[in-house]
Design a protein around this motif. Structure first.
Motif, short mmCIF file in Angstrom:
data_model
loop_
_atom_site.label_atom_id
_atom_site.label_comp_id
_atom_site.label_asym_id
_atom_site.label_seq_id
_atom_site.Cartn_x
_atom_site.Cartn_y
_atom_site.Cartn_z
N SER A 79 8.93 6.92 -1.33
CA SER A 79 7.58 6.85 -0.60
C SER A 79 6.40 6.51 -1.78
O SER A 79 5.71 5.91 -1.58
CB SER A 79 7.15 8.34 -0.06
OG SER A 79 6.58 7.91 1.14
N ALA A 108 8.17 -0.46 5.20
CA ALA A 108 7.51 -0.84 6.52
C ALA A 108 6.59 0.24 6.85
O ALA A 108 5.63 0.12 7.23
CB ALA A 108 8.52 -1.04 7.40
N ASP A 109 6.98 1.64 6.68
CA ASP A 109 6.01 2.61 7.04
C ASP A 109 4.87 2.57 6.14
O ASP A 109 3.71 3.04 6.32
CB ASP A 109 6.85 4.09 6.54
CG ASP A 109 7.79 4.38 7.45
OD1 ASP A 109 7.63 3.79 8.74
OD2 ASP A 109 8.53 5.26 7.29
N HIS A 110 4.75 2.25 5.01
CA HIS A 110 3.79 1.77 4.04
C HIS A 110 3.19 0.40 4.27
O HIS A 110 2.25 0.03 3.55
CB HIS A 110 4.04 2.00 2.39
CG HIS A 110 4.26 3.49 2.08
ND1 HIS A 110 3.55 4.20 1.53
CD2 HIS A 110 5.35 4.32 2.30
CE1 HIS A 110 3.77 5.39 1.33
NE2 HIS A 110 5.12 5.43 1.79
N ASP A 111 3.43 -0.16 5.34
CA ASP A 111 3.09 -1.61 5.60
C ASP A 111 3.22 -2.62 4.57
O ASP A 111 2.56 -3.67 4.39
CB ASP A 111 1.42 -1.41 5.74
CG ASP A 111 1.06 -0.54 7.06
OD1 ASP A 111 1.85 -0.24 7.82
OD2 ASP A 111 0.06 0.00 7.03
N LEU A 112 4.32 -2.62 3.94
CA LEU A 112 4.64 -3.22 2.85
C LEU A 112 5.61 -4.42 3.72
O LEU A 112 6.53 -4.10 4.46
CB LEU A 112 5.37 -2.80 1.70
CG LEU A 112 4.81 -2.34 0.67
CD1 LEU A 112 4.98 -0.87 -0.04
CD2 LEU A 112 4.26 -3.38 -0.32
N PRO A 113 5.61 -5.82 3.26
CA PRO A 113 6.47 -6.84 4.12
C PRO A 113 7.84 -7.21 3.66
O PRO A 113 8.21 -7.96 3.13
CB PRO A 113 5.38 -8.21 3.73
CG PRO A 113 4.71 -7.93 2.35
CD PRO A 113 4.56 -6.32 2.23
N TYR A 132 5.91 -12.16 0.67
CA TYR A 132 6.60 -10.92 1.22
C TYR A 132 7.40 -10.11 0.17
O TYR A 132 7.09 -10.73 -1.03
CB TYR A 132 7.69 -11.55 2.12
CG TYR A 132 7.22 -12.32 3.46
CD1 TYR A 132 6.97 -11.66 4.43
CD2 TYR A 132 6.94 -13.72 3.37
CE1 TYR A 132 6.29 -12.24 5.59
CE2 TYR A 132 6.62 -14.33 4.54
CZ TYR A 132 6.24 -13.51 5.71
OH TYR A 132 5.86 -14.39 6.68
N LYS A 185 2.65 -1.28 -3.53
CA LYS A 185 1.67 -2.03 -2.60
C LYS A 185 0.65 -2.86 -3.32
O LYS A 185 0.44 -4.06 -3.03
CB LYS A 185 1.43 -0.84 -1.65
CG LYS A 185 0.51 -1.84 -0.23
CD LYS A 185 0.42 -0.64 0.74
CE LYS A 185 -0.42 -1.49 1.68
NZ LYS A 185 -0.81 -0.61 2.82
N ASP A 208 12.66 1.01 5.64
CA ASP A 208 12.03 1.52 6.51
C ASP A 208 10.84 2.23 5.94
O ASP A 208 9.80 2.22 6.28
CB ASP A 208 13.10 2.76 7.18
CG ASP A 208 13.86 2.46 8.13
OD1 ASP A 208 13.89 1.07 8.51
OD2 ASP A 208 14.78 3.16 8.59
N THR A 209 11.11 2.99 4.91
CA THR A 209 9.86 3.43 4.05
C THR A 209 8.88 2.52 3.71
O THR A 209 7.71 2.79 3.77
CB THR A 209 10.43 4.22 2.83
OG1 THR A 209 11.71 5.26 3.19
CG2 THR A 209 9.53 5.04 2.11
#
Ligand code: IPE
Length: 264
Positions: free
Chosen positions: A30, A93-98, A131, A37, A90-91
């Protein structure tokens, strides 16, 4: 102007608990995701991650299969390595990374432990379109052996001439290459820069009696990466550093942290 491509590896020993099978270090994944990011607006980043207590554990757990049924062995290791990859994406994506998954087993076909066919698919386009493609240390199909294991470094090595990264950043449990094992020898010193000129001397001290496991692993990593920078004019440097806050960003930005390996 095209953005620089940077390959970044998160070592398996920092994103998993090495002493407990199948245990991710979610807090670390995380934190690294958050640090990565802002860098995506400046660089085209291929993220790779090691397998720690997932793939390495599976390689031991299913070792009995290795001679009997090497294909099944590779499949079992691949399935477990993919589990950690799912946790990582998953992690992200949770941080809004593509983040999109690019498993080596879908890119590399090997023959007797040598890549015989590369199928990059849309990887280059995905990378350049800002991406975050994510790859990892994986078992890949092998025409002669049934399957073989590729570390993340080896995946980077295999992709290097197609994608032409400007930098490769390896995040490990130590902040660079030391003259001896820093965990065992208080006089161990970090080597800020390795070049073909100073490597023969460094090689001697790394091959010494201190902490042969740690330095042995590091020595082969350094040798591989030095060979890579020497033969890839597009590759400015390879940086080996730790997960300490800010180190990954500094390394991606080309600041001198950890150990910098250059070909000139
Ligand atoms: C190991 O990959 C791959 C498997 C065991 C499936 P890496 O060599 O990149 O992983 P770490 O960094 O040592 O954990």
């Amino acid at each position: 102007m095209a953005r620089d491509i940077v390959f970044v590896k998160w070592g398996g020993s920092i994103i998993t608990d090495k002493n407990r099978p199948l245990t991710p270090n979610t807090a670390m994944i995380s934190r690294l995701a958050a640090e990565l990011k802002p860098l995506l607006s400046e660089y085209s980043i291929l993220l790779g991650h090691g397998s720690g207590s997932f793939g390495h554990w599976a390689a031991r757990e299913f070792a009995k299969l290795k001679d009997k049924n090497p294909q099944l062995y590779a499949v079992k290791v691949h399935a477990v390595a993919a589990r950690l990859n799912q946790i990582v994406v998953d992690t992200l994506a949770d941080h809004d990374l593509p983040a999109f998954q690019f498993p080596p087993s879908a890119i590399i076909f090997s023959r007797d432990d040598n890549p015989s066919r590369l199928c990059l698919g849309a990887l280059g386009e995905v990378l350049r379109a800002a991406y975050l493609p994510v790859t990892y240390g994986d078992a890949v199909p092998d025409a002669k052996r049934g399957g073989t294991i590729f570390s993340t470094e080896r995946v980077f090595f295999t992709l290097n001439s197609s994608l032409k990264p400007r930098r490769i950043v390896l995040i490990t449990s130590v902040d660079g290459v030391y003259t001896a094992d820093p965990l065992k020898d208080p006089n161990a010193e970090r080597i800020p820069e390795i070049t073909p000129e100073n490597f023969p001397n460094i090689r001697k001290s790394l091959g010494g009696s201190h902490g042969i496991d740690v330095t042995g692993g590091m020595l082969s990593k350094v040798e591989t990466m030095l060979a890579l920078v020497r033969t890839s004019p597009w590759l400015e440097s390879v940086v080996i550093t730790s997960a300490e806050k800010g180190h990954m960003s500094a390394a991606i930005n080309g600041k001198p942290v950890g150990t910098v390996i250059r070909g000139d």
